[in-house]
Motif scaffolding. Structure first.
Motif, mmCIF file in Angstrom:
data_model
loop_
_atom_site.group_PDB
_atom_site.id
_atom_site.type_symbol
_atom_site.label_atom_id
_atom_site.label_comp_id
_atom_site.label_asym_id
_atom_site.label_seq_id
_atom_site.Cartn_x
_atom_site.Cartn_y
_atom_site.Cartn_z
ATOM 1 N N PRO A 98 0.836 -1.206 0.000
ATOM 2 C CA PRO A 98 0.000 0.000 0.000
ATOM 3 C C PRO A 98 0.873 1.259 0.000
ATOM 4 C CG PRO A 98 -0.635 -1.515 1.770
ATOM 5 C CD PRO A 98 0.627 -2.033 1.181
ATOM 6 N N LEU A 99 0.276 2.343 -0.437
ATOM 7 C CA LEU A 99 0.990 3.624 -0.442
ATOM 8 C C LEU A 99 1.236 4.100 0.986
ATOM 9 C CD1 LEU A 99 -1.061 5.510 -3.177
ATOM 10 C CD2 LEU A 99 1.260 4.647 -3.415
ATOM 11 N N THR A 100 2.387 4.689 1.189
ATOM 12 C CA THR A 100 2.660 5.334 2.475
ATOM 13 C C THR A 100 1.965 6.687 2.493
ATOM 14 O OG1 THR A 100 4.619 6.482 1.677
ATOM 15 C CG2 THR A 100 4.946 4.242 2.566
ATOM 16 N N ASP A 101 1.872 7.295 3.670
ATOM 17 C CA ASP A 101 1.274 8.629 3.764
ATOM 18 C C ASP A 101 2.067 9.629 2.927
ATOM 19 O OD1 ASP A 101 -0.759 7.711 5.384
ATOM 20 O OD2 ASP A 101 0.219 8.321 7.257
ATOM 21 N N LYS A 102 3.386 9.509 2.956
ATOM 22 C CA LYS A 102 4.236 10.417 2.180
ATOM 23 C C LYS A 102 3.966 10.267 0.680
ATOM 24 C CE LYS A 102 9.048 11.623 1.219
ATOM 25 N NZ LYS A 102 10.451 11.253 1.368
ATOM 26 N N GLU A 103 3.823 9.031 0.215
ATOM 27 C CA GLU A 103 3.541 8.791 -1.207
ATOM 28 C C GLU A 103 2.179 9.361 -1.593
ATOM 29 O OE1 GLU A 103 6.045 4.678 -2.009
ATOM 30 O OE2 GLU A 103 4.122 4.550 -0.958
ATOM 31 N N LYS A 104 1.194 9.206 -0.718
ATOM 32 C CA LYS A 104 -0.136 9.762 -1.001
ATOM 33 C C LYS A 104 -0.063 11.270 -1.166
ATOM 34 C CE LYS A 104 -2.646 6.198 1.557
ATOM 35 N NZ LYS A 104 -3.449 5.906 2.757
ATOM 36 N N VAL A 105 0.673 11.930 -0.285
ATOM 37 C CA VAL A 105 0.819 13.391 -0.349
ATOM 38 C C VAL A 105 1.531 13.795 -1.647
ATOM 39 C CG1 VAL A 105 1.950 15.393 0.709
ATOM 40 C CG2 VAL A 105 0.685 13.771 2.143
ATOM 41 N N MET A 106 2.583 13.075 -2.001
ATOM 42 C CA MET A 106 3.316 13.393 -3.241
ATOM 43 C C MET A 106 2.408 13.252 -4.460
ATOM 44 S SD MET A 106 7.200 11.915 -2.816
ATOM 45 C CE MET A 106 6.727 10.219 -2.603
ATOM 46 N N ILE A 107 1.605 12.196 -4.490
ATOM 47 C CA ILE A 107 0.680 11.974 -5.608
ATOM 48 C C ILE A 107 -0.353 13.095 -5.649
ATOM 49 C CG2 ILE A 107 -1.194 10.494 -6.422
ATOM 50 C CD1 ILE A 107 0.586 8.102 -5.392
ATOM 51 N N GLN A 108 -0.940 13.413 -4.499
ATOM 52 C CA GLN A 108 -1.978 14.446 -4.461
ATOM 53 C C GLN A 108 -1.416 15.816 -4.825
ATOM 54 O OE1 GLN A 108 -3.390 13.382 -0.535
ATOM 55 N NE2 GLN A 108 -5.208 12.399 -1.396
ATOM 56 N N ASP A 109 -0.228 16.145 -4.333
ATOM 57 C CA ASP A 109 0.382 17.436 -4.661
ATOM 58 C C ASP A 109 0.689 17.543 -6.149
ATOM 59 O OD1 ASP A 109 0.217 18.190 -2.016
ATOM 60 O OD2 ASP A 109 2.361 17.957 -1.595
ATOM 61 N N SER A 110 1.253 16.496 -6.724
ATOM 62 C CA SER A 110 1.580 16.533 -8.153
ATOM 63 C C SER A 110 0.305 16.553 -8.990
ATOM 64 C CB SER A 110 2.471 15.354 -8.545
ATOM 65 O OG SER A 110 1.829 14.117 -8.327
ATOM 66 N N TRP A 111 -0.706 15.813 -8.565
ATOM 67 C CA TRP A 111 -1.964 15.760 -9.302
ATOM 68 C C TRP A 111 -2.655 17.122 -9.318
ATOM 69 C CZ3 TRP A 111 -3.862 13.066 -12.978
ATOM 70 C CH2 TRP A 111 -5.215 13.178 -13.310
ATOM 71 N N ALA A 112 -2.527 17.870 -8.258
ATOM 72 C CA ALA A 112 -3.144 19.207 -8.217
ATOM 73 C C ALA A 112 -2.646 20.056 -9.391
ATOM 74 C CB ALA A 112 -2.845 19.891 -6.889
ATOM 75 N N LYS A 113 -1.368 19.962 -9.700
ATOM 76 C CA LYS A 113 -0.802 20.717 -10.837
ATOM 77 C C LYS A 113 -1.289 20.136 -12.166
ATOM 78 C CE LYS A 113 2.485 22.974 -8.239
ATOM 79 N NZ LYS A 113 2.039 22.598 -6.936
ATOM 80 N N VAL A 114 -1.290 18.809 -12.269
ATOM 81 C CA VAL A 114 -1.712 18.138 -13.498
ATOM 82 C C VAL A 114 -3.174 18.447 -13.800
ATOM 83 C CG1 VAL A 114 -2.129 15.868 -14.547
ATOM 84 C CG2 VAL A 114 -0.024 16.273 -13.249
ATOM 85 N N TYR A 115 -4.016 18.363 -12.778
ATOM 86 C CA TYR A 115 -5.465 18.485 -12.982
ATOM 87 C C TYR A 115 -5.879 19.885 -13.414
ATOM 88 C CZ TYR A 115 -10.276 16.910 -12.568
ATOM 89 O OH TYR A 115 -11.579 16.545 -12.846
ATOM 90 N N GLN A 116 -5.021 20.863 -13.205
ATOM 91 C CA GLN A 116 -5.308 22.215 -13.714
ATOM 92 C C GLN A 116 -5.381 22.199 -15.240
ATOM 93 O OE1 GLN A 116 -2.196 24.685 -12.136
ATOM 94 N NE2 GLN A 116 -2.960 24.556 -10.040
ATOM 95 N N ASN A 117 -4.728 21.236 -15.856
ATOM 96 C CA ASN A 117 -4.714 21.081 -17.312
ATOM 97 C C ASN A 117 -5.343 19.751 -17.717
ATOM 98 O OD1 ASN A 117 -2.941 23.460 -17.855
ATOM 99 N ND2 ASN A 117 -1.540 22.258 -16.607
ATOM 100 N N CYS A 118 -6.397 19.346 -17.015
ATOM 101 C CA CYS A 118 -6.906 17.980 -17.173
ATOM 102 C C CYS A 118 -7.355 17.665 -18.590
ATOM 103 C CB CYS A 118 -8.001 17.677 -16.165
ATOM 104 S SG CYS A 118 -9.540 18.525 -16.441
ATOM 105 N N ASP A 119 -7.969 18.613 -19.285
ATOM 106 C CA ASP A 119 -8.441 18.310 -20.634
ATOM 107 C C ASP A 119 -7.278 18.012 -21.573
ATOM 108 O OD1 ASP A 119 -11.081 18.570 -19.870
ATOM 109 O OD2 ASP A 119 -11.260 20.636 -20.580
ATOM 110 N N ASP A 120 -6.271 18.870 -21.568
ATOM 111 C CA ASP A 120 -5.122 18.674 -22.459
ATOM 112 C C ASP A 120 -4.332 17.424 -22.096
ATOM 113 O OD1 ASP A 120 -5.788 20.943 -23.882
ATOM 114 O OD2 ASP A 120 -4.405 22.241 -22.774
ATOM 115 N N VAL A 121 -4.155 17.182 -20.803
ATOM 116 C CA VAL A 121 -3.402 16.011 -20.365
ATOM 117 C C VAL A 121 -4.157 14.731 -20.731
ATOM 118 C CG1 VAL A 121 -2.444 14.777 -18.367
ATOM 119 C CG2 VAL A 121 -2.246 17.265 -18.504
ATOM 120 N N GLY A 122 -5.442 14.714 -20.485
ATOM 121 C CA GLY A 122 -6.250 13.542 -20.827
ATOM 122 C C GLY A 122 -6.208 13.236 -22.317
ATOM 123 N N VAL A 123 -6.323 14.266 -23.131
ATOM 124 C CA VAL A 123 -6.258 14.074 -24.583
ATOM 125 C C VAL A 123 -4.873 13.560 -24.976
ATOM 126 C CG1 VAL A 123 -6.269 15.286 -26.799
ATOM 127 C CG2 VAL A 123 -8.102 15.706 -25.145
#
Length: 179
Positions: free
Chosen positions: A18-43
């Motif tokens: 399972p993910l550690t708490d630190k890994e969860k935070v890293m994923i969530q923090d990085s995803w926050a930046k990615v999701y700002q461009n979700c349409d372009d990234v998804g395409v």
């Protein structure tokens, strides 16, 4: 996570830890930046899937005939599906501390793709690799080696869960062929 045996059967290795708490935070923090461009990234992710693995287009009647990447990028249907994919990932990332919610989302996704869409489960592994590629290329300042390792672990866990859902619904062709 899979290794071919001599007779063509797929040998499933154990699920990643399972993910550690630190890994969860890293994923969530990085995803926050990615999701700002979700349409372009998804395409970008889906276009890469369809260009690199053209057999994956067979599941999409609306754009399976489109060959040119630029035309795929402009497809309204592809954009709609990209939004669904990114929304599902967003729900999973937001719910990393709620294993029941993650399991519920993945069960819905797995059941729909196995029973309704008849998508070979290997495409989830392929898609996971492409997600990592695109995130690493487009967000290299955020997706460091350590963050990429956390994403790799998350996506491996998700693939294991989806594969289990496929087995649960009686999927018999756990093939690694992408013909």
């Amino acid at each position: 996570m899979e290794r071919m045996q001599r007779d063509g059967e797929v040998d499933h290795l154990e699920q990643p830890s399972p993910l550690t708490d630190k890994e969860k935070v890293m994923i969530q923090d990085s995803w926050a930046k990615v999701y700002q461009n979700c349409d372009d990234v998804g395409v970008a992710i889906l276009v890469r899937l369809f260009v690199n693995f053209p057999s994956s287009k067979q599941y999409f009647s609306d754009f399976k005939h489109i060959e040119e990447p630029e035309e795929l990028e402009r497809s309204v249907q592809l954009r709609k599906h990209a939004r669904k994919v990114m929304s599902a990932i967003n729900t999973l990332v937001e719910s990393l501390d709620d294993s029941d919610k993650v399991a519920s989302v993945l069960k819905l996704v797995g059941r729909a793709h196995a029973l309704r869409h008849k998508v070979e489960p290997v495409y989830f592994k392929i898609l996971s690799g492409l997600i990592l590629e695109v995130l690493g290329e487009e967000f290299s300042e955020v997706v460091t080696t350590e963050v990429a390792a956390a994403w790799t672990k998350l996506l491996a866990n998700l693939c294991c869960i989806i594969t289990a859902v496929y087995k649960e619904v009686g999927w018999t062709k756990l093939s690694t062929a992408t013909g």
